[in-house]
Design a protein around this motif. Structure first.
Motif, PDB file in Angstrom:
ATOM      1  N   GLU A   1       9.303  36.775   3.522  1.00 24.72           N
ATOM      2  CA  GLU A   1       9.285  35.373   3.919  1.00 24.72           C
ATOM      3  C   GLU A   1      10.332  35.110   5.002  1.00 24.72           C
TER       4      GLU A   1
ATOM      5  N   THR B   1       2.652  31.022   7.773  1.00 25.34           N
ATOM      6  CA  THR B   1       2.956  29.739   8.430  1.00 25.34           C
ATOM      7  C   THR B   1       3.924  29.862   9.596  1.00 25.34           C
ATOM      8  N   VAL B   2       4.434  31.082   9.824  1.00 20.79           N
ATOM      9  CA  VAL B   2       5.379  31.269  10.921  1.00 20.79           C
ATOM     10  C   VAL B   2       4.797  32.309  11.882  1.00 20.79           C
TER      11      VAL B   2
ATOM     12  N   LYS C   1       3.824  26.200  10.978  1.00 17.85           N
ATOM     13  CA  LYS C   1       4.888  25.195  10.996  1.00 17.85           C
ATOM     14  C   LYS C   1       5.915  25.513  12.081  1.00 17.85           C
TER      15      LYS C   1
ATOM     16  N   THR D   1      13.645  22.249   6.944  1.00 18.17           N
ATOM     17  CA  THR D   1      13.662  23.691   6.817  1.00 18.17           C
ATOM     18  C   THR D   1      12.301  24.134   6.298  1.00 18.17           C
ATOM     19  N   HIS D   2      11.903  25.337   6.702  1.00 10.81           N
ATOM     20  CA  HIS D   2      10.599  25.818   6.253  1.00 10.81           C
ATOM     21  C   HIS D   2      10.684  27.303   5.936  1.00 10.81           C
ATOM     22  N   THR D   3      10.035  27.688   4.847  1.00 12.38           N
ATOM     23  CA  THR D   3       9.990  29.100   4.480  1.00 12.38           C
ATOM     24  C   THR D   3       8.539  29.516   4.287  1.00 12.38           C
ATOM     25  N   GLY D   4       8.155  30.608   4.905  1.00 10.10           N
ATOM     26  CA  GLY D   4       6.780  31.069   4.738  1.00 10.10           C
ATOM     27  C   GLY D   4       6.618  32.479   5.266  1.00 10.10           C
TER      28      GLY D   4
ATOM     29  N   THR E   1      12.562  32.200   6.860  1.00 13.71           N
ATOM     30  CA  THR E   1      13.031  30.818   6.736  1.00 13.71           C
ATOM     31  C   THR E   1      13.494  30.327   8.092  1.00 13.71           C
TER      32      THR E   1
ATOM     33  N   ASP F   1      15.454  27.335   9.470  1.00 13.89           N
ATOM     34  CA  ASP F   1      16.313  26.269   8.953  1.00 13.89           C
ATOM     35  C   ASP F   1      16.834  25.451  10.127  1.00 13.89           C
TER      36      ASP F   1
ATOM     37  N   PHE G   1      10.975  17.658  10.194  1.00 13.57           N
ATOM     38  CA  PHE G   1      11.134  19.095   9.945  1.00 13.57           C
ATOM     39  C   PHE G   1      12.586  19.346   9.589  1.00 13.57           C
TER      40      PHE G   1
ATOM     41  N   GLN H   1      -1.081  23.911  14.462  1.00 12.51           N
ATOM     42  CA  GLN H   1      -0.739  23.107  13.281  1.00 12.51           C
ATOM     43  C   GLN H   1      -1.932  22.963  12.338  1.00 12.51           C
TER      44      GLN H   1
END
Ligand code: SF4
Lengths: 475, 197
Positions: B134, B63-64, B90, B6-9, B136, B138, B4, B85
């Motif tokens: 969105e 996703t968050v 995420k 970074t994720h953006t959703g 993020t 990070d 993992f 999951q």
């Protein structure tokens, strides 16, 4: 500076300590059951790994097992498949297993202590949050997830961040009719379901020292309900006496060496806890929950609280939701709440003393019309002991159902469940929404309150019985 | 474990505190013997209500999860993490997580982010007002960003390193085999054993 009990046991199990890393802790005893182990065994297989210490590992079947007709094939194919998976895994890897029908089968947290495997100063883990139960012996015992189950199977160790310590000092004497269950429910209501988070709790003080081992297990069992992964009580003569002569207790010179070590397992006078809570035992009375988490409880003599009385917005909202789910009105006396079902059992209150306490109240009395009462011993051995004392007869004559050992209605994975909207008084540890069956409503109580409730049909304590029931025996 | 970084959703604002593991995945789902296929069990009881936030069309594909305090209390079931999951989450943001749940999530690469309740409130308002916003998460910068909200979060360096690299705990521990064997050699003889020796 001195050390606390938890710190002493922790230090004695550090395999490796390195700056900026969690400590690597050695695990003395690993308990397995069918629900949280299949994916762990799969992981071992996938990576070509074996169980490092079969001699520190033991499995039993409890969560899925039926409590009726245990000699017949299990009706639910999914439950059956999970039990068969455990049997296959244990046979393949060589793990000792006590399956349904075996005399040592039962709820994993009842089985460990009764075999004498749970000992002071050991580290005990299990893929189950109520592993905290074993802390009653002065063991450092905590629930783990399936990835950690796999980790312990493969390495007999766990990387762990050292927890903080909290002292819960209970001074004075519990009044008559007030039990360990009432005490722990009151503690949780006081510190909240998140209050113990990040801590190992140490229960101490004169009221704790007077408790039997079984009562101590009830207390430590519910540490997780206060958010703490582990709860401990320093071992003393009561502990040693309980252990002496159990199948896996040390013998001869080993016993003496063990006891000498166990005696060192006390928090030093000058040790400092990170937090401290003091409770007066004398002020307590029978305690029950009204909401949908174990912190939402009150003395039985009180009324359902008004959500508006909560300062904190999220607590207020939680209380509103809980009352809606539970079908209760603010201000309603707790004693007026009528139940459909009474459950006596679980790793919280499914041991012989609990069954004796419930039977004492039911003797010569009847379960109220329209109330179903289930009595489920915590283990097959507890069941046998109860039968040898004639307790099963007492329960049956009172109109209760006497069942075979297992988790049963504590979490309703087997057929023992509440129907939607049904209400129970339960000696288990969780009153979450749907815990005992979809839409079921749970009030957590002591075995004594459970039995009195069964007789009167509404939440009640044994003290209510004397005048309220014209008991046939003139009690 | 998947790494993992970074994720953006898009986010699901879940305005509930004390979301216990029985709510996340009810017990009858625990009979499965695999790690997948738990998505339909996620929040099963609440999902019967068409108005439940997860059921809203604008939240599909989010996703968050942004939840109230004391998320994941209750049982040790790792199935709770798998269900989140499997459904597609995420990261989960909350002011406080139950310990075991948090440990389980980090072992599976589900990032649990602790932010103070004020920031959680701000994220709720933001994502409720505009579901397309969105978020993020990070992990490299240890920061959550969404609209005009920027908040730093803490995660211990070791856990962060394992997540960033997707490292598996067992292999890491087995590097210390000599330490384990050494410890075992010194264990007292009176310690309990489950098998006859
Ligand atoms: S009796 Fe209840 S709490 Fe105890 S192990 Fe079984 S399901 Fe868990």
């Amino acid at each position: 500076m001195g050390r606390t009990l938890a710190e002493k046991v922790w230090d004695d199990h550090v395999v490796r300590r390195a700056e900026g890393e969690p400590d690597l802790l050695y695990i003395d005893l690993h308990l397995l059951h069918e629900v949280t182990s299949p994916q762990a065994f799969d992981g071992l297989r996938k990576n070509g790994r074996t169980v490092r210490r079969l001699d520190l590992t033991i499995a039993t079947e409890d969560h899925n097992t039926p409590t009726l007709d245990i000699d017949k094939p299990i009706a639910d194919p999914v439950s059956r498949a999970q039990l068969e998976t455990l049997r296959k895994n244990c046979a393949e890897f060589g793990v000792r297993l006590h399956p349904l029908g075996d005399v040592e089968q039962g709820v994993v947290h009842v089985v460990g202590p009764q075999l004498g495997l749970t000992q002071p100063g050991t580290t005990v883990v299990c893929g189950d949050s109520h592993t905290s139960t074993h802390g009653a012996f002065g063991a450092l015992a905590f629930g783990i997830g399936t990835s950690q189950v796999e980790h312990v199977l493969a390495t007999q160790t766990l990387p762990m961040v050292r927890p903080r310590t909290m002292a819960i000092t209970v001074e004075g004497e519990l009044p008559d009719g007030v039990t360990a269950k009432d005490l722990i429910l009151a503690i949780i209501a006081k510190i909240g379901t998140g209050g113990g988070q990040g801590y190992v709790l140490e229960y101490r003080g004169s009221a704790i020292e007077k408790l039997s081992m079984e009562a101590r297990m009830t207390i430590c069992n519910m540490s997780i309900e206060a958010g703490a992964r582990a709860g401990m009580i320093a071992p003393d003569e009561t502990t040693f006496e309980y252990l002496k002569g159990r199948p896996h207790a040390p013998e001869g010179a080993d016993w003496d060496a063990a006891v000498a070590y166990w005696r060192t397992l006390r928090t030093d006078e000058d040790a400092v806890f990170d937090a401290e809570v003091v409770i007066r035992a004398d002020e307590l009375s029978p305690f029950v929950t009204w909401g949908t988490n174990p912190g939402q409880g009150a003395p039985l003599s009180a009324s359902v609280p008004d959500p508006a009385s909560y300062e904190d917005a999220s607590e207020r909202f939680a209380a509103e939701k809980a009352l809606e789910y539970m079908g209760l009105e603010a201000g309603q006396p707790l004693r007026s709440i009528e139940v459909d079902t009474v459950f006596v059992g679980s790793c919280t209150n499914g041991r012989i003393e609990d069954l004796r306490a419930a039977a004492d109240i039911l003797r010569e009395r009847k379960v109220a019309d329209g109330v179903r009462m289930l009595v489920v011993p915590g283990s097959a051995r507890v069941g046998l002991q109860a039968v040898s004392e004639g307790l099963d007869v007492v329960f049956k004559e009172a109109g209760a159902e006497w069942r075979h050992a297992g988790c049963s209605m504590c979490l309703g994975m087997n057929p023992d469940q509440l129907a939607p909207g049904e209400r129970s008084a339960s000696t288990s540890n969780r009153n979450f929404e749907g815990r005992q069956g979809k839409g079921g409503r749970t009030h957590l109580v002591s075995p004594q309150v459970a039995a009195a409730t069964a007789v009167l049909g509404h939440l009640a304590s044994p003290a209510d019985l004397t005048d309220a029931t014209a008991a046939p025996a003139g009690v | 474990m998947e790494a993992f970084t970074t994720h953006t959703g898009r986010a699901v604002p879940l305005r509930r505190s004390n979301v216990d593991t029985d709510q996340i995945i009810p017990a009858h789902w625990l009979k499965k013997v695999t790690r997948d296929g738990f998505e339909d069990g996620l929040f099963e009881a609440w999902r019967k209500d068409p108005e439940f936030v997860l059921n809203r069309p604008e939240r599909q594909g989010a996703t968050v999860l942004v939840a109230g305090p004391d998320f994941g209390t209750g049982s040790s079931r790792e199935h709770a993490v798998w269900a989140l999951q499997n459904y597609g989450f995420k990261a989960v943001i909350s002011a406080r997580f139950a310990d075991i749940f948090r440990g389980n999530s980090l072992k599976n690469g589900l990032l649990t982010v602790v932010l103070d309740q004020e920031t959680v409130d701000a994220l709720w308002e933001l994502t409720e007002a505009d579901p397309t916003v969105e978020v993020t998460v990070d992990l490299e910068a240890r920061e959550v960003r969404a609209g005009d909200v920027t908040a730093a979060f803490e995660l211990d360096e070791n856990a962060r390193w394992r997540l960033l690299n997707g490292l598996d705990d067992i292999s890491l521990t087995l590097r210390n085999e000599a330490d384990i064997a050494g410890y075992e050699a010194g264990r007292p003889g009176y310690k309990p054993r489950t098998l006859p020796v």
